[in-house]
Design a protein around this motif. Sequence first.
Motif, mmCIF file in Angstrom:
data_model
loop_
_atom_site.group_PDB
_atom_site.id
_atom_site.type_symbol
_atom_site.label_atom_id
_atom_site.label_comp_id
_atom_site.label_asym_id
_atom_site.label_seq_id
_atom_site.Cartn_x
_atom_site.Cartn_y
_atom_site.Cartn_z
ATOM 1 N N ARG A 20 0.864 -1.180 0.000
ATOM 2 C CA ARG A 20 0.000 0.000 0.000
ATOM 3 C C ARG A 20 0.895 1.222 0.000
ATOM 4 N N ASP A 21 0.521 2.212 -0.815
ATOM 5 C CA ASP A 21 1.273 3.466 -0.791
ATOM 6 C C ASP A 21 0.713 4.379 0.295
ATOM 7 N N LYS A 22 1.219 5.580 0.374
ATOM 8 C CA LYS A 22 0.801 6.525 1.423
ATOM 9 C C LYS A 22 -0.674 6.882 1.322
ATOM 10 N N ARG A 23 -1.227 6.797 0.141
ATOM 11 C CA ARG A 23 -2.642 7.137 -0.062
ATOM 12 C C ARG A 23 -3.565 5.930 0.094
ATOM 13 N N GLY A 24 -3.005 4.770 0.371
ATOM 14 C CA GLY A 24 -3.814 3.571 0.556
ATOM 15 C C GLY A 24 -4.084 2.803 -0.724
ATOM 16 N N ASN A 25 -3.455 3.174 -1.834
ATOM 17 C CA ASN A 25 -3.652 2.472 -3.102
ATOM 18 C C ASN A 25 -2.877 1.155 -3.108
ATOM 19 N N ALA A 26 -3.443 0.148 -3.757
ATOM 20 C CA ALA A 26 -2.759 -1.139 -3.897
ATOM 21 C C ALA A 26 -1.658 -0.996 -4.940
ATOM 22 N N ILE A 27 -0.482 -1.508 -4.589
ATOM 23 C CA ILE A 27 0.681 -1.450 -5.472
ATOM 24 C C ILE A 27 1.231 -2.860 -5.625
ATOM 25 N N TYR A 28 1.398 -3.287 -6.880
ATOM 26 C CA TYR A 28 2.067 -4.557 -7.152
ATOM 27 C C TYR A 28 3.500 -4.224 -7.536
ATOM 28 N N TYR A 29 4.449 -4.771 -6.790
ATOM 29 C CA TYR A 29 5.861 -4.482 -7.030
ATOM 30 C C TYR A 29 6.532 -5.682 -7.677
ATOM 31 N N ASP A 30 7.059 -5.498 -8.884
ATOM 32 C CA ASP A 30 7.778 -6.540 -9.599
ATOM 33 C C ASP A 30 9.260 -6.395 -9.268
ATOM 34 N N LYS A 31 9.787 -7.320 -8.467
ATOM 35 C CA LYS A 31 11.173 -7.227 -8.000
ATOM 36 C C LYS A 31 12.170 -7.357 -9.145
ATOM 37 N N LYS A 32 11.866 -8.226 -10.100
ATOM 38 C CA LYS A 32 12.809 -8.464 -11.201
ATOM 39 C C LYS A 32 13.008 -7.218 -12.054
ATOM 40 N N LYS A 33 11.931 -6.509 -12.324
ATOM 41 C CA LYS A 33 12.002 -5.318 -13.176
ATOM 42 C C LYS A 33 12.163 -4.031 -12.373
ATOM 43 N N ASN A 34 12.022 -4.123 -11.043
ATOM 44 C CA ASN A 34 12.058 -2.960 -10.163
ATOM 45 C C ASN A 34 11.012 -1.921 -10.583
ATOM 46 N N VAL A 35 9.812 -2.418 -10.872
ATOM 47 C CA VAL A 35 8.712 -1.559 -11.316
ATOM 48 C C VAL A 35 7.523 -1.778 -10.396
ATOM 49 N N ALA A 36 6.882 -0.676 -10.022
ATOM 50 C CA ALA A 36 5.674 -0.737 -9.205
ATOM 51 C C ALA A 36 4.480 -0.392 -10.081
ATOM 52 N N TYR A 37 3.427 -1.192 -9.979
ATOM 53 C CA TYR A 37 2.205 -0.981 -10.748
ATOM 54 C C TYR A 37 1.091 -0.583 -9.791
ATOM 55 N N SER A 40 -5.835 0.263 -9.509
ATOM 56 C CA SER A 40 -7.002 1.027 -9.075
ATOM 57 C C SER A 40 -8.057 0.064 -8.523
ATOM 58 N N PRO A 41 -8.932 0.554 -7.640
ATOM 59 C CA PRO A 41 -9.937 -0.335 -7.027
ATOM 60 C C PRO A 41 -10.837 -1.039 -8.040
ATOM 61 N N ASP A 42 -11.116 -0.420 -9.176
ATOM 62 C CA ASP A 42 -11.979 -1.066 -10.168
ATOM 63 C C ASP A 42 -11.269 -2.188 -10.929
ATOM 64 N N PHE A 103 10.151 2.391 -6.265
ATOM 65 C CA PHE A 103 9.123 2.313 -5.228
ATOM 66 C C PHE A 103 9.759 1.866 -3.917
ATOM 67 N N THR A 104 9.453 2.563 -2.838
ATOM 68 C CA THR A 104 9.947 2.157 -1.524
ATOM 69 C C THR A 104 8.899 1.286 -0.858
ATOM 70 N N ARG A 105 9.277 0.069 -0.536
ATOM 71 C CA ARG A 105 8.351 -0.900 0.049
ATOM 72 C C ARG A 105 8.241 -0.657 1.541
ATOM 73 N N LYS A 106 7.023 -0.343 1.986
ATOM 74 C CA LYS A 106 6.813 -0.072 3.409
ATOM 75 C C LYS A 106 5.719 -0.959 3.975
ATOM 76 N N ASP A 107 4.493 -0.704 3.610
ATOM 77 C CA ASP A 107 3.360 -1.390 4.218
ATOM 78 C C ASP A 107 2.922 -2.569 3.361
ATOM 79 N N LYS A 108 3.393 -3.755 3.708
ATOM 80 C CA LYS A 108 2.976 -4.962 2.997
ATOM 81 C C LYS A 108 1.605 -5.381 3.509
ATOM 82 N N VAL A 109 0.720 -5.713 2.588
ATOM 83 C CA VAL A 109 -0.627 -6.147 2.952
ATOM 84 C C VAL A 109 -0.596 -7.655 3.161
ATOM 85 N N LYS A 110 -1.094 -8.106 4.297
ATOM 86 C CA LYS A 110 -1.100 -9.524 4.626
ATOM 87 C C LYS A 110 -2.522 -10.053 4.558
#
Length: 184
Positions: A20-37, A40-42, A103-110
């Motif tokens: 989750r980012d600071k705004r609460g949006n879901a972020i998928y982080y691809d470690k291999k590419k170092n890209v965060a996607y 959106s809720p929809d 992307f800085t990884r902080k709040d992992k959703v469990k």
Amino acid sequence: MSKKKNSTKETILTGPNIYRDKRGNAIYYDKKKNVAYKISPDKEGTFKTLQLRYVLVFIAFIIFYILFKLNLFISIGICLAIGALIEYKYRTFLRNLPQSVGFTRKDKVKPIDQMIETPINGLLLRMFLYFALAILLVVNTFVSENVNGNVALQVVSYIVAVIAGYIGYKYLTLIIRKKSNKDA
């Protein structure tokens, strides 16, 4: 229509590399590419389905091989084609999402975060269904002609039954913990 919106807001997108980012949006982080996607809720429902792509292909294999009694190689070929199609859809879906680098990884959703929010009735239903699945898989090894003579399918059925029983047990412990916290 408002009921659907409420139910989608109650579900939390979880899984490997979901943050989750600071705004609460879901972020998928691809470690291999170092890209965060940013998801959106929809689009969370589509992402959840595509995230289970390997499980879906395995289920398709079971359906083709056991239910339709297709040849093993034909079943594998069809499932490879389905897998390639779903993987292409997944990669296309990710390309269409907003992307960022660094992307800085902080709040992992469990997954437990979602389960704590679920009402006790929902947890009871899930617990019952997992225990029922475990029992039915074991019974199926004795009843089904397709599974009864196939040692490999019997072993897989027992393994999946143990996993389903364990998940049902985890739901039971969560229900007990939730009830004890509610009473306290």
